[in-house]
Scaffold this motif. Structure first.
Motif, PDB file in Angstrom:
ATOM      1  N   HIS A   1     -31.896 -34.187  11.395  1.00  0.00           N
ATOM      2  CA  HIS A   1     -32.042 -32.742  11.498  1.00  0.00           C
ATOM      3  C   HIS A   1     -31.451 -32.045  10.299  1.00  0.00           C
ATOM      4  O   HIS A   1     -31.369 -30.843  10.238  1.00  0.00           O
ATOM      5  CB  HIS A   1     -31.378 -32.234  12.774  1.00  0.00           C
ATOM      6  CG  HIS A   1     -29.965 -32.685  12.899  1.00  0.00           C
ATOM      7  ND1 HIS A   1     -28.918 -31.990  12.373  1.00  0.00           N
ATOM      8  CD2 HIS A   1     -29.447 -33.810  13.443  1.00  0.00           C
ATOM      9  CE1 HIS A   1     -27.800 -32.647  12.598  1.00  0.00           C
ATOM     10  NE2 HIS A   1     -28.096 -33.756  13.238  1.00  0.00           N
ATOM     11  N   ASP A   2     -30.965 -32.802   9.337  1.00  0.00           N
ATOM     12  CA  ASP A   2     -30.317 -32.155   8.207  1.00  0.00           C
ATOM     13  C   ASP A   2     -30.512 -33.011   6.952  1.00  0.00           C
ATOM     14  O   ASP A   2     -29.561 -33.434   6.319  1.00  0.00           O
ATOM     15  CB  ASP A   2     -28.826 -31.975   8.528  1.00  0.00           C
ATOM     16  CG  ASP A   2     -28.141 -31.066   7.529  1.00  0.00           C
ATOM     17  OD1 ASP A   2     -28.846 -30.282   6.866  1.00  0.00           O
ATOM     18  OD2 ASP A   2     -26.913 -31.146   7.405  1.00  0.00           O
TER      19      ASP A   2
ATOM     20  N   GLU B   1     -31.023 -31.658  16.638  1.00  0.00           N
ATOM     21  CA  GLU B   1     -30.310 -30.447  16.269  1.00  0.00           C
ATOM     22  C   GLU B   1     -29.725 -29.798  17.531  1.00  0.00           C
ATOM     23  O   GLU B   1     -28.570 -29.377  17.551  1.00  0.00           O
ATOM     24  CB  GLU B   1     -31.286 -29.493  15.567  1.00  0.00           C
ATOM     25  CG  GLU B   1     -30.626 -28.348  14.870  1.00  0.00           C
ATOM     26  CD  GLU B   1     -31.648 -27.393  14.266  1.00  0.00           C
ATOM     27  OE1 GLU B   1     -32.616 -27.863  13.621  1.00  0.00           O
ATOM     28  OE2 GLU B   1     -31.489 -26.179  14.470  1.00  0.00           O
TER      29      GLU B   1
END
Ligand code: ADP
Ligand code: MG
Length: 738
Positions: free
Chosen positions: A155-156, A318
């Protein structure tokens, strides 16, 4: 206890003050010390940092800790220096924020062997100078924290993380420990591959967070709902996540206006404000931080009592990460998310400009999120399933779906009908159109495509379009149908869908999906507003007994005063009273459509009744719960009020503001509707015949069933000018109704 365990336990106590290891900490540390590559999967708050901090302090040499956020390095380093007092050089960080002298100090400590932990940002690791320096240092191991940043499926994603392996090879080999709280199988295999540690010993803890409560709420009036929630949980720490910076700012100031100690946090704020706001939250100087996802990674505030998602996150990881910041101390943690399908459509639209591969990934992650939000199953089970874990109990007793199960029905027949329709059509269409065909709605689209002649036209006429839209929607979630993003949402049948047609079987569908805005594809904002207005009317959530008493009172007063009920208080005002329980004239003014004048003129009986009702029934009033809106800074409005006070002609006012008379009247109507009284007599006397004024005035007083301008224009339009009607209506509202 073997010898190593003994040493580790005594160091745990000595450095960190803890008596025991948590979860896999000890085993993973032992494995690293034995020289293995190690992969630690632990939920947020599980205690990952210790898995590299403790061995770093015990082993010969310096551990290199790669961590994505420069802002957090200093905190981490300070924390370690705090554990090991009297030895500043024991931990350092190396990033772009250091000046020459500071870098020199780090060099000295590194080369003299004092430093046990060196935190570096991946981009600093690529610098020639730093590589040259690290080549001279004896390295105990490399720790890659937040290792999911390596994977596009995380998610990053941070592209610099992909460079870590070549850099390690250049600087000098040593064991690698990778740590993350993201445990999907895809991310996991990506991390192992990209770091070249396929043989790593994997330590995976359960991702269940038993103390967290999960709930998805329909996104109708989220601001009001959030304020109510916070007021019901006074003094508790919480984080509210929004997708955009603009929303963060808006919501933070709305909360502040409503007496909640809240501050914004997003990457658009300057570094000083950002760290100030973060500190004030950590120090509990403010209760609530409203933030974009930039906030929270690595934040260690153990007593965050709630995490609210104003917008649905883009992926389940997330969501899991962010909700995971609640209740790290094992105590209460309420996770509430506001979901609207419209938000998902917005996210899909943002994706359209991106490269195809990225879009594909984004869309899949998003679909999984939608499925989670709309599901009627235990949320804990779904989340854990996503991380490859089976949660066995039938009912977790700590999510909305387990506490309030949604009714379901067997939709085999209905799903079959939808799939058959999509399968037989020559081209692909959007949800809306398919729903029209099934319902049998004749409109220009159905006529143009001659779909009103299809055998399936009207085959589902027993249900409305909204019902069919939800069935189609659930078909997408069940992967029987597939929705394209590129073509703005055309619906296809999938191989699984075809298989269903060949071998139909029962499917559990949610009977009445409460989520609003799920119907249709690209409705505009106007419809949006309509939908939320409608939802408001339907489920004001007020006290029905009180509401009917208030209506009776209004009826009595209307007879006594010979005024129509709406002139006293409109329905929205009564609805608000039954929610807010105002017991003073002051509080009454916070109800919709209740200005100062009205509150004073008609309010006393109402607040008396409410006060009595509250006392008799022991009602706990929503503590001072009133949503105040941000003051509108319309310069026009202020100017208009002042000019009318000075009896300026309306033509002059309009000209001075560069607007036409129609717009000016609209502004005046808005001012009056918000409860401000204006005296236009000086102008009306001049412009409108006295008899006309009387007749129109009388109409509002005795005939009109509401203050609606449209109805008045319809009823009176034949006899009077629109301008006359509007002016007298304003006069009437100011004198009688306001
Ligand atoms: P993560 O990085 O996995 O999210 P952290 O390393 O930030 O978690 O640790 C979370 C919290 O747990 C911190 O407050 C930390 O001090 C605490 N903690 C870690 N290990 C232990 C332990 N063995 N005993 C008690 N508390 C611990
Ligand atoms: Mg961590």
């Amino acid at each position: 206890m073997d010898e190593i365990s003994g040493i580790l336990h005594s160091k745990l106590k000595e450095f960190f003050g803890y008596d025991a290891f948590k979860g896999d900490q000890e085993d993973s540390i032992k494995s690293l010390i034995a020289g293995n590559d190690v992969f630690v999967l632990m939920p947020t708050g599980g205690g990952k940092s210790l898995c590299y901090q403790l061995p770093a302090l015990v082993l010969e040499g310096t551990a290199i800790v790669i961590s994505p956020l420069i802002a957090l390095m200093k905190n981490q380093v300070d924390a370690i220096r705090g554990f090991v007092s009297g030895n500043e050089g024991i931990a350092h960080f190396l990033n772009s924020s250091l000046n020459k002298a500071q870098i020199q100090a780090v060099r000295n400590d590194l080369l003299s062997g004092v430093t046990k932990l060196l935190y570096v940002a991946p981009e600093s690791l690529t610098k020639e100078d730093n590589i040259a320096l690290l080549k001279e240092v004896r390295i105990s191991f490399y720790a890659v924290d937040e290792a999911h940043c390596i994977s596009e499926w995380g998610h990053d994603f941070r592209p610099e993380y992909r460079r870590i392996l070549p850099l390690i090879n250049e600087i000098g080999k040593a064991p690698v420990i990778a740590l993350t709280a993201t445990a999907t199988p895809k991310v996991q295999s990506d991390i192992l591959k990209t770091l070249g540690i396929q043989d790593a010993k994997v330590f995976k803890s359960s991702f269940n967070r038993p103390n967290l409560y999960y709930e998805i709420r329909d996104k109708v009036e989220p601001e009001k709902d959030i304020i109510r929630f916070i007021k019901q949980n006074p003094g508790k720490s919480g984080i509210i996540y929004c997708l955009s910076r603009k929303k963060v700012e808006e919501l933070a100031s709305l909360l502040a206006i409503n007496g909640i100690k809240a501050l914004p946090y997003h990457a658009g704020l300057d570094a000083k404000t950002r760290s100030e706001n973060q500190d004030r939250f950590l120090m509990e100087d403010v209760d609530v931080i409203v933030a974009t996802i930039a906030f929270g990674m690595g934040i260690d505030k153990p007593d965050v009592r709630f995490v609210i998602h104003y917008d649905m996150p883009k992926s389940i990881e997330e969501y899991y990460q962010e909700t995971g910041r609640a209740g790290r101390d094992g105590e209460e943690g309420l996770c509430i998310t506001y979901y609207s399908y419209k938000d998902i459509q917005k996210l899909e639209k943002f994706m359209q400009g991106k490269p195809v591969a990225e879009q594909e990934i984004g869309r899949q992650l998003l679909n999984e999120t939608v499925a989670y939000a709309e599901s009627n199953q235990c949320r804990r089970k779904l989340l854990l399933k996503y991380f490859g874990e089976d949660y066995l109990p039938d009912n977790c007793a700590s999510c909305d779906n387990c506490i309030n199960p949604k009714p379901t029905f067997d939709g085999q027949k209905e799903m079959g009908l939808v799939l058959r329709l999509v399968d037989t059509l020559q081209e692909n269409f959007k949800i809306e159109h398919l729903a029209h065909i099934l319902k049998g709605t004749v409109n220009s689209m159905t006529k143009t495509y001659k779909h009103d002649a299809l055998p399936l036209f009207g085959a589902g006429k027993d249900h409305d379009e909204k019902f069919w839209a939800t069935v189609i929607h659930q078909g997408i979630i069940l992967r029987l149908l597939y929705k394209e993003i590129d073509t703005y949402g055309l619906i296809h049948i999938t191989p699984e869908g075809k298989d269903f047609l060949d071998h139909p079987h029962p499917v559990k569908l949610v009977e009445d999906r409460v989520f609003s805005n799920s119907y249709g594809s690209d409705d505009d904002d106007e419809e949006d507003a309509e939908a939320s207005k409608a939802a408001l009317k339907g489920g004001g959530g007020g006290d029905p007994a009180l509401l009917s008493m208030l209506k009776d009172l209004r009826k009595d007063m209307s007879r006594k005063l010979k005024l129509q009920p709406w002139i006293i208080f409109g329905d929205p005002a009564l609805d608000d009273m039954s929610i807010l329980y105002p017991i003073s004239i002051e509080e009454l003014r916070n109800c919709q459509g209740v200005g100062e004048g009205k509150a004073r003129k008609f309010g006393k009986e109402f607040v008396d009744l409410i006060r009595k009702y509250v006392e008799e029934n022991d009602i706990e009033r929503p503590e001072d719960f009133v949503v105040k809106s941000a003051p509108t800074k319309s310069a026009n409005k202020v100017y208009i009020i002042q000019s009318i006070d000075r009896q300026m002609s309306l033509e002059d006012i309009a000209e001075a503001r560069g607007i036409d008379m129609g717009d000016l009247l609209t502004e005046i109507e808005a001012i009056v509707a918000s409860g401000t009284r204006l005296n236009l007599d000086y102008y009306i006397r001049q412009e409108v015949d006295d008899d006309v004024v009387d007749e129109i005035y009388d109409y509002f007083k005795t005939e009109a069933s509401s203050d609606s301008l449209d109805n008045a224009l319809k009823d009176l339009g034949g006899d009077y000018e629109e301008m006359e009607i509007r002016l007298v209506r304003i006069k009437f509202l100011c004198e009688v109704a306001n």
